[in-house]
Design a protein around this motif. Sequence first.
Motif, PDB file in Angstrom:
ATOM      1  N   ASP A   1     -60.670 -12.520  60.626  1.00 12.28           N
ATOM      2  CA  ASP A   1     -62.136 -12.490  60.488  1.00 12.28           C
ATOM      3  C   ASP A   1     -62.706 -13.872  60.156  1.00 12.28           C
ATOM      4  OD1 ASP A   1     -62.054  -9.835  60.931  1.00 12.28           O
ATOM      5  OD2 ASP A   1     -62.413  -9.233  58.847  1.00 12.28           O
ATOM      6  N   GLN A   2     -61.891 -14.735  59.556  1.00 15.61           N
ATOM      7  CA  GLN A   2     -62.406 -16.051  59.160  1.00 15.61           C
ATOM      8  C   GLN A   2     -62.496 -17.010  60.348  1.00 15.61           C
ATOM      9  OE1 GLN A   2     -58.842 -16.433  56.569  1.00 15.61           O
ATOM     10  NE2 GLN A   2     -58.810 -18.574  57.147  1.00 15.61           N
ATOM     11  N   LEU A   3     -61.932 -16.622  61.501  1.00 14.63           N
ATOM     12  CA  LEU A   3     -61.934 -17.501  62.671  1.00 14.63           C
ATOM     13  C   LEU A   3     -63.117 -17.185  63.580  1.00 14.63           C
ATOM     14  CD1 LEU A   3     -58.151 -17.230  63.683  1.00 14.63           C
ATOM     15  CD2 LEU A   3     -59.224 -19.085  62.380  1.00 14.63           C
ATOM     16  N   THR A   4     -63.722 -18.226  64.137  1.00 17.22           N
ATOM     17  CA  THR A   4     -64.743 -18.011  65.167  1.00 17.22           C
ATOM     18  C   THR A   4     -64.007 -17.706  66.480  1.00 17.22           C
ATOM     19  OG1 THR A   4     -64.696 -20.328  65.818  1.00 17.22           O
ATOM     20  CG2 THR A   4     -66.283 -19.721  64.091  1.00 17.22           C
ATOM     21  N   ASN A   5     -64.753 -17.188  67.457  1.00 21.94           N
ATOM     22  CA  ASN A   5     -64.137 -16.946  68.768  1.00 21.94           C
ATOM     23  C   ASN A   5     -63.587 -18.247  69.348  1.00 21.94           C
ATOM     24  OD1 ASN A   5     -64.863 -14.344  68.430  1.00 21.94           O
ATOM     25  ND2 ASN A   5     -66.209 -14.206  70.214  1.00 21.94           N
ATOM     26  N   GLU A   6     -64.306 -19.335  69.125  1.00 19.13           N
ATOM     27  CA  GLU A   6     -63.854 -20.632  69.643  1.00 19.13           C
ATOM     28  C   GLU A   6     -62.508 -21.021  69.023  1.00 19.13           C
ATOM     29  OE1 GLU A   6     -66.667 -23.737  68.919  1.00 19.13           O
ATOM     30  OE2 GLU A   6     -65.481 -25.196  70.040  1.00 19.13           O
ATOM     31  N   GLN A   7     -62.370 -20.800  67.721  1.00 19.39           N
ATOM     32  CA  GLN A   7     -61.099 -21.132  67.054  1.00 19.39           C
ATOM     33  C   GLN A   7     -59.967 -20.224  67.553  1.00 19.39           C
ATOM     34  OE1 GLN A   7     -62.816 -20.763  63.115  1.00 19.39           O
ATOM     35  NE2 GLN A   7     -62.421 -22.915  62.682  1.00 19.39           N
ATOM     36  N   ILE A   8     -60.308 -18.959  67.827  1.00 17.57           N
ATOM     37  CA  ILE A   8     -59.281 -18.038  68.367  1.00 17.57           C
ATOM     38  C   ILE A   8     -58.802 -18.557  69.726  1.00 17.57           C
ATOM     39  CG2 ILE A   8     -58.924 -15.709  69.307  1.00 17.57           C
ATOM     40  CD1 ILE A   8     -60.724 -14.675  67.004  1.00 17.57           C
ATOM     41  N   TYR A   9     -59.741 -18.926  70.592  1.00 19.96           N
ATOM     42  CA  TYR A   9     -59.342 -19.432  71.916  1.00 19.96           C
ATOM     43  C   TYR A   9     -58.560 -20.747  71.802  1.00 19.96           C
ATOM     44  CZ  TYR A   9     -61.895 -15.818  74.452  1.00 19.96           C
ATOM     45  OH  TYR A   9     -62.300 -14.609  74.964  1.00 19.96           O
ATOM     46  N   GLN A  10     -58.918 -21.572  70.808  1.00 20.19           N
ATOM     47  CA  GLN A  10     -58.163 -22.830  70.607  1.00 20.19           C
ATOM     48  C   GLN A  10     -56.720 -22.524  70.203  1.00 20.19           C
ATOM     49  OE1 GLN A  10     -60.546 -24.912  67.732  1.00 20.19           O
ATOM     50  NE2 GLN A  10     -61.898 -25.762  69.293  1.00 20.19           N
TER      51      GLN A  10
ATOM     52  N   GLY B   1     -50.038  -5.713  52.505  1.00 24.27           N
ATOM     53  CA  GLY B   1     -50.137  -4.265  52.335  1.00 24.27           C
ATOM     54  C   GLY B   1     -50.596  -3.569  53.601  1.00 24.27           C
ATOM     55  N   THR B   2     -51.626  -2.717  53.455  1.00 25.68           N
ATOM     56  CA  THR B   2     -52.182  -2.018  54.624  1.00 25.68           C
ATOM     57  C   THR B   2     -53.427  -2.749  55.134  1.00 25.68           C
ATOM     58  OG1 THR B   2     -53.572  -0.633  53.231  1.00 25.68           O
ATOM     59  CG2 THR B   2     -51.411   0.243  53.782  1.00 25.68           C
ATOM     60  N   ARG B   3     -53.676  -3.952  54.631  1.00 24.83           N
ATOM     61  CA  ARG B   3     -54.980  -4.590  54.848  1.00 24.83           C
ATOM     62  C   ARG B   3     -55.059  -5.503  56.070  1.00 24.83           C
ATOM     63  NH1 ARG B   3     -57.667  -7.652  49.759  1.00 24.83           N
ATOM     64  NH2 ARG B   3     -59.744  -6.819  49.915  1.00 24.83           N
ATOM     65  N   GLU B   4     -54.168  -6.470  56.171  1.00 24.67           N
ATOM     66  CA  GLU B   4     -54.304  -7.512  57.210  1.00 24.67           C
ATOM     67  C   GLU B   4     -52.938  -8.016  57.650  1.00 24.67           C
ATOM     68  OE1 GLU B   4     -56.841  -9.289  58.659  1.00 24.67           O
ATOM     69  OE2 GLU B   4     -58.614  -8.915  57.430  1.00 24.67           O
ATOM     70  N   HIS B   5     -52.802  -8.320  58.922  1.00 26.11           N
ATOM     71  CA  HIS B   5     -51.596  -8.990  59.450  1.00 26.11           C
ATOM     72  C   HIS B   5     -52.094  -9.971  60.525  1.00 26.11           C
ATOM     73  CE1 HIS B   5     -47.572  -9.840  60.432  1.00 26.11           C
ATOM     74  NE2 HIS B   5     -47.078  -8.634  60.640  1.00 26.11           N
ATOM     75  N   PRO B   6     -52.738 -11.068  60.083  1.00 31.95           N
ATOM     76  CA  PRO B   6     -53.439 -11.925  61.052  1.00 31.95           C
ATOM     77  C   PRO B   6     -52.535 -12.604  62.074  1.00 31.95           C
ATOM     78  CG  PRO B   6     -53.426 -12.934  58.865  1.00 31.95           C
ATOM     79  CD  PRO B   6     -52.910 -11.543  58.690  1.00 31.95           C
ATOM     80  N   THR B   7     -51.306 -12.973  61.693  1.00 34.33           N
ATOM     81  CA  THR B   7     -50.467 -13.675  62.682  1.00 34.33           C
ATOM     82  C   THR B   7     -49.980 -12.695  63.750  1.00 34.33           C
ATOM     83  OG1 THR B   7     -48.351 -13.533  61.453  1.00 34.33           O
ATOM     84  CG2 THR B   7     -49.775 -15.418  60.972  1.00 34.33           C
ATOM     85  N   GLN B   8     -49.777 -11.408  63.359  1.00 37.57           N
ATOM     86  CA  GLN B   8     -49.428 -10.387  64.362  1.00 37.57           C
ATOM     87  C   GLN B   8     -50.605 -10.197  65.317  1.00 37.57           C
ATOM     88  OE1 GLN B   8     -46.476  -8.360  64.723  1.00 37.57           O
ATOM     89  NE2 GLN B   8     -47.451  -7.793  66.645  1.00 37.57           N
ATOM     90  N   CYS B   9     -51.817 -10.155  64.748  1.00 38.88           N
ATOM     91  CA  CYS B   9     -53.006  -9.992  65.593  1.00 38.88           C
ATOM     92  C   CYS B   9     -53.089 -11.138  66.599  1.00 38.88           C
ATOM     93  CB  CYS B   9     -54.256  -9.957  64.712  1.00 38.88           C
ATOM     94  SG  CYS B   9     -55.776  -9.973  65.660  1.00 38.88           S
ATOM     95  N   MET B  10     -52.863 -12.353  66.148  1.00 39.91           N
ATOM     96  CA  MET B  10     -52.989 -13.504  67.053  1.00 39.91           C
ATOM     97  C   MET B  10     -51.939 -13.469  68.161  1.00 39.91           C
ATOM     98  SD  MET B  10     -55.693 -15.190  66.345  1.00 39.91           S
ATOM     99  CE  MET B  10     -55.308 -16.348  67.640  1.00 39.91           C
ATOM    100  N   LEU B  11     -50.730 -13.017  67.845  1.00 38.83           N
ATOM    101  CA  LEU B  11     -49.709 -12.968  68.912  1.00 38.83           C
ATOM    102  C   LEU B  11     -50.004 -11.801  69.865  1.00 38.83           C
ATOM    103  CD1 LEU B  11     -47.142 -10.695  68.663  1.00 38.83           C
ATOM    104  CD2 LEU B  11     -46.784 -11.957  66.565  1.00 38.83           C
ATOM    105  N   ASP B  12     -50.614 -10.742  69.344  1.00 35.21           N
ATOM    106  CA  ASP B  12     -51.036  -9.648  70.227  1.00 35.21           C
ATOM    107  C   ASP B  12     -52.134 -10.137  71.178  1.00 35.21           C
ATOM    108  OD1 ASP B  12     -49.276  -7.982  68.924  1.00 35.21           O
ATOM    109  OD2 ASP B  12     -50.785  -7.068  67.629  1.00 35.21           O
TER     110      ASP B  12
END
Length: 300
Positions: A8-17, A121-132
């Motif tokens: 959530d802390q990343l902008t779409n631009e940062q995600i694409y980067q 915990g059950t809250r966040e797994h951001p690096t898994q999300c990014m690889l997905d």
Amino acid sequence: MNHFISVDQLTNEQIYQLLESATKCQSNEIKIPNQLFVANLFFEPSTRTKMSFSVAERKLGLEVLDFQPETSSLTKGESLYDTVKTFESIGANAVVIRHKADNWVEELEGFSIPIINAGAGTREHPTQCMLDLLTIYQEFDKFDNLNIVMVGDIKHSRVARSNANTLRKLGANVYLSAAPGYEDESLPFPYITLDEAVEFCDVVMMLRIQHERHVKKHETSKYLERFGLTKERERRMLRNAIILHPAPINRGVEMDTELVECSRSRIFKQMHNGVYMRMAILMYVLEEWGIINENLVKEC
Ligand code: CP
């Protein structure tokens, strides 16, 4: 400066980067010339995330400080805060943390080194999300208007939470599918059955039943037939639709064991992508914190 805690802390631009940077890591050898130490602090079991962080760190030329909670001073009552403080004091330049608590991040204020969330915990797994995201993007070259369903134990899934919000932000249509008792009404996405989903979804993301987070053991003998991905449901999927699963997999429960390696499955591709996405995230965080300079990173 931000720790890498949530997508959530990343902008779409940062995600694409990050997608672009992970792709570059896949085709070029990239080395960080300075001697830098990264500590992998896994307080909860992990195979993929821990090992792919180790491979990513070694590929980048970083020194890996491995940590086994059962032989650490955690057994003498040392807290998470004091463990991280110790690694900061002995010269770790970044720490990667997985912990079973949802809110461990809130205990860790005031550190002078970046912290990367490898599962909270059950809250966040951001690096898994990014690889997905990388795996989906490689397949479809877009997110806009893709129909994506997440199926399974939504209530206990940090992967569902990280992915659902991010995919919507990127323009995908997100659906959830769960057996009774596995729904999470706090996620604002429509629930559909898997029988409905296979008819129109481009991505079917299966999720593990997280027995270790259940208070009472659930009966699963009829789960596959009623709520899981059977071969009959797979045959009804769109021609180019793909199957994802963050793994580990309860084979024969959330999906038929033969589908794990079928032609639609990108499950092992996800694991492969995990190394390159984690390289990209490590470089991003180290650059953000001024620990490395983009111009000094060597492409061989
Ligand atoms: N997908 C995932 O987080 O796997 P591990 O628990 O093995 O790290």
